[in-house]
Write a protein that holds these residues in place. Structure first.
Motif: not given
Length: 385
Positions: A52-79
Motif C-alpha cells: 500500500x505504501x508503494x501504491x501511494x508512491x506510484x510504483x505498486x503496480x510495477x512491483x506487483x507485476x514483478x512479484x509472485x503472490x504467496x498463497x500457500x505455505x506456513x511453518x513446519x518442524x524439521x521432520x
C-alpha cells in the motif's frame, strides 16, 4: 510545500523516500556510499502495508507485476509436520492483496526507475552535516557542500548520521542470530510459495519467485562474527536431514552465491526520529529483527508518511513533527513484536520449550494466525496529494 532535499542512503527506504519527495514537488538528490550498484541481497516478502505504501508512491503496480503472490505455505518442524498454515487467499480477501515475494535487485531496480535521471549519485560517503543555519542543512560532498531544506538519513542500521544527531545514544546491538541466504541458480520445484521451518536454535525458510527460482535463508543462534570457510557445506551438514525441499534448495545453490550477515537491531528505541531539519528513516530509525518480515515494509511506510506530511503541512518543522508522531510509536511497536516473535521462534532451543511452542501453534485456530498478521499488515497510507 517543496524545496531541496538530500537523501543519504540508496536502499529501499532511501529510494522510496526520494520517490515520495519527487512526486510532491521536491528537488531530490540521493547519495549512496557504494561505488557501484551491485544489487546485493537475496529476496524479500512484502506485506499489504508495504504494498500500500508503494501504491501511494506510484510504483505498486510495477512491483506487483514483478512479484509472485504467496498463497500457500506456513511453518513446519524439521521432520516436515505442519505447525501452522498460511491462507494467502484469506489474507487477500481481508487486505485486498496477498503477501508477495520479489528479488531485492528487482525491487531496487523498479524504485530507481521511478526517479529522474541524475537523481542518484553513487560512491558518495556522507560523514557529517552542517546544521548551524536554522533553515538549511549543509551536506559535505567531496570538496563542496550541498545545501538542503531537508535531509533524510536512510543510511541503514549502522547509520553514521544517527550517531551524529544523537551522540551518546544507544546504537545497534547484536540480536544473537546470524543469517545465511542465497537465490538458487536454477528453477526449483516447490510445493509452497513460502515456508518457515523451526528447529532448536535454527530456522530455514524459502520464498518462491515468479521465474521459478527461490530465495532461501538459514538463521542460526550463534556468537557474533562467526564465519565459515565453506558456508554451503556447513549448511548441508546442519540442515541436510531436514524435510524436503530444504536439501534440494541447497543443492540448487552455487557456493559463491551465499551471503552471510549478523543480525543487529536498535534494542533501545530512539527518543525521536527527527533532529532539526533531518529525519531518520528505515533501519537508521528503527532497525528490527526480521522475524515478522516487516523491516522493509516499515521503511516504505516511513517514506509514504514523510512525503504526505511534507505535502500537507505548512512548514518543514511541522511536517517532521507529524512524521515523528505518526511513525515512531508504530514502528517501535513492530520492532518489539519482531523481537518477541524471534524469542518464540528460531531463538528457542530447549526441547521442552520447543515442544510447548509447537503444541500451542498446532492448537491455535487459523483466525489467531490471521489476526497476528493483520495487526501489522493492515495499515492505510496517508494521501500524498
Amino acid at each position: 510545500m517543496g524545496g531541496t532535499a538530500v537523501v543519504v542512503g540508496g536502499g529501499i527506504g532511501g529510494l522510496a523516500a526520494a520517490i515520495g519527495l519527487h512526486r510532491t514537488g521536491w528537488d531530490v538528490q540521493v547519495l549512496e556510499r557504494a561505488g557501484t550498484l551491485a544489487d546485493a541481497g537475496a529476496g524479500i516478502s512484502l506485506h499489504a502495508n508495504g504494498l500500500r505504501a508503494l501504491d501511494a508512491l506510484g510504483v505498486g503496480p510495477a512491483v506487483r507485476a514483478a512479484s509472485r503472490p504467496q498463497y500457500t505455505g506456513g511453518t513446519r518442524t524439521p521432520e516436515g509436520s505442519w505447525l501452522s498454515r498460511m491462507d494467502g487467499a484469506a489474507l487477500e480477501r481481508a487486505l485486498g492483496t496477498p503477501i508477495v515475494g520479489i528479488r531485492r535487485s528487482v525491487l531496487h531496480g523498479l524504485l530507481r526507475a521511478a526517479l529522474p535521471a541524475g537523481c542518484l549519485r553513487t560512491g558518495v560517503t556522507v560523514t557529517g552535516l552542517d546544521r548551524t543555519a536554522p533553515d538549511r542543512v549543509g551536506v559535505p560532498v567531496g570538496d563542496g557542500m550541498l545545501d538542503a531544506d531537508l535531509v533524510v538519513a536512510a543510511d541503514g542500521v549502522g547509520s553514521r548520521l544517527r550517531g551524529l544527531l544523537f551522540p551518546g545514544g544507544a546504537g545497534p546491538v547484536y540480536a544473537g542470530s546470524t543469517v545465511l541466504r542465497a537465490i538458487t541458480e536454477r528453477p526449483v520445484r516447490l510445493r509452497c510459495d513460502f515456508e518457515l521451518t523451526w528447529g532448536g536454535g535454527a530456522e530455514f525458510g524459502h520464498i518462491a519467485f515468479s521465474d521459478g527460482r527461490a530465495e532461501w535463508h538459514a538463521v542460526l543462534t550463534a556468537p557474533a562474527g562467526v564465519r565459515h570457510a565453506d558456508p554451503l557445506g556447513m549448511l548441508h551438514r546442519r540442515f541436510g536431514g531436514w524435510h524436503d525441499p530444504i536439501p534440494h534448495l541447497l543443492d540448487a545453490t552455487r557456493p559463491q552465491a551465499v551471503l552471510h550477515h549478523d543480525i543487529h537491531e536498535l534494542a533501545t528505541p530512539l527518543r525521536s526520529f527527527v533532529a532539526g531539519r533531518v529525519a531518520l528513516l528505515g533501519d537508521a530509525a528503527h532497525a528490527m529483527t526480521p522475524n515478522l518480515g516487516q523491516g522493509a515494509c516499515q521503511a516504505l511506510e516511513d517514506a509514504a508518511t514523510l512525503a504526505a506530511a511534507l505535502a500537507h503541512e505548512p512548514s518543514v518543522a511541522s511536517a517532521l513533527a507529524r512524521y515523528d508522531a505518526e511513525r515512531r510509536p508504530r514502528s517501535q511497536a513492530v520492532a518489539r513484536a519482531a523481537r518477541q516473535a524471534g524469542r518464540m521462534g528460531q531463538r528457542l532451543s530447549h526441547p521442552l520449550a520447543v515442544a510447548l511452542r509447537n503444541t500451542g501453534l498446532r492448537l491455535a485456530p487459523s483466525r489467531v494466525t490471521m489476526r497476528a498478521i493483520l495487526r501489522h499488515a493492515d495499515w492505510t497510507p496517508p494521501a500524498l496529494g
